[in-house]
Write a protein that holds these residues in place. Structure first.
Motif, mmCIF file in Angstrom:
data_model
loop_
_atom_site.group_PDB
_atom_site.id
_atom_site.type_symbol
_atom_site.label_atom_id
_atom_site.label_comp_id
_atom_site.label_asym_id
_atom_site.label_seq_id
_atom_site.Cartn_x
_atom_site.Cartn_y
_atom_site.Cartn_z
ATOM 1 N N TYR A 202 23.381 47.662 32.093
ATOM 2 C CA TYR A 202 23.058 47.564 30.742
ATOM 3 C C TYR A 202 24.221 48.204 29.960
ATOM 4 C CZ TYR A 202 18.349 46.415 31.809
ATOM 5 O OH TYR A 202 17.316 45.841 32.305
ATOM 6 N N ILE A 203 25.243 48.911 30.511
ATOM 7 C CA ILE A 203 26.355 49.730 30.121
ATOM 8 C C ILE A 203 27.608 48.473 29.707
ATOM 9 C CG2 ILE A 203 27.903 51.424 30.469
ATOM 10 C CD1 ILE A 203 25.830 52.658 32.293
ATOM 11 N N SER A 204 28.183 48.578 28.371
ATOM 12 C CA SER A 204 29.082 47.725 28.223
ATOM 13 C C SER A 204 30.405 47.983 29.115
ATOM 14 C CB SER A 204 29.557 48.087 26.716
ATOM 15 O OG SER A 204 30.267 49.249 26.721
ATOM 16 N N GLU A 205 31.066 46.761 29.188
ATOM 17 C CA GLU A 205 32.129 46.538 29.941
ATOM 18 C C GLU A 205 33.169 47.710 29.705
ATOM 19 O OE1 GLU A 205 32.639 45.077 32.824
ATOM 20 O OE2 GLU A 205 30.624 44.446 32.854
ATOM 21 N N GLY A 206 33.432 47.711 28.073
ATOM 22 C CA GLY A 206 34.319 48.556 27.804
ATOM 23 C C GLY A 206 33.985 50.071 28.051
ATOM 24 N N PHE A 207 32.783 50.532 28.135
ATOM 25 C CA PHE A 207 32.478 51.954 28.679
ATOM 26 C C PHE A 207 32.659 52.036 30.138
ATOM 27 C CE2 PHE A 207 29.940 55.613 29.833
ATOM 28 C CZ PHE A 207 30.606 56.469 28.926
ATOM 29 N N LYS A 208 32.221 50.951 30.989
ATOM 30 C CA LYS A 208 32.402 51.267 32.226
ATOM 31 C C LYS A 208 33.889 51.047 32.786
ATOM 32 C CE LYS A 208 29.570 47.538 32.962
ATOM 33 N NZ LYS A 208 28.707 46.544 34.140
ATOM 34 N N SER A 209 34.972 50.513 31.905
ATOM 35 C CA SER A 209 36.375 50.640 32.307
ATOM 36 C C SER A 209 36.776 51.802 31.752
ATOM 37 C CB SER A 209 36.922 49.254 31.835
ATOM 38 O OG SER A 209 36.988 49.230 30.321
ATOM 39 N N LYS A 210 36.439 52.630 31.053
ATOM 40 C CA LYS A 210 37.023 53.934 30.725
ATOM 41 C C LYS A 210 37.176 54.974 31.671
ATOM 42 C CE LYS A 210 35.496 54.830 25.982
ATOM 43 N NZ LYS A 210 36.904 55.386 25.580
#
Length: 66
Positions: free
Chosen positions: A49-57
């Motif tokens: 459910y977590i955005s790809e943008g956040f997961k890649s931070k």
């Protein structure tokens, strides 16, 4: 995340590397032998459910605003 917080509290920032997603995966691997398979499945579901943008931070660049 407990491991990450423990390392940060000890001032060991070098041990906390990678992205949010890689740290989540590492946490699951570390806990695999002590948590139930259904808990692991739940963690993986939550991660989806977590955005790809956040997961890649990078984990050390995450702020309260993120």
């Amino acid at each position: 995340m407990e491991v990450v917080l423990e390392k940060l509290n000890e001032g060991d920032f070098g041990a906390v590397k990678g992205t949010f997603e890689s740290c989540c995966d590492k946490y699951i691997e570390i806990k695999r032998n002590v948590i139930s398979p259904s808990t692991i499945a739940g963690y993986k579901k939550l991660k989806s459910y977590i955005s790809e943008g956040f997961k890649s931070k990078k984990i050390l660049s995450i702020t309260q605003v993120d």
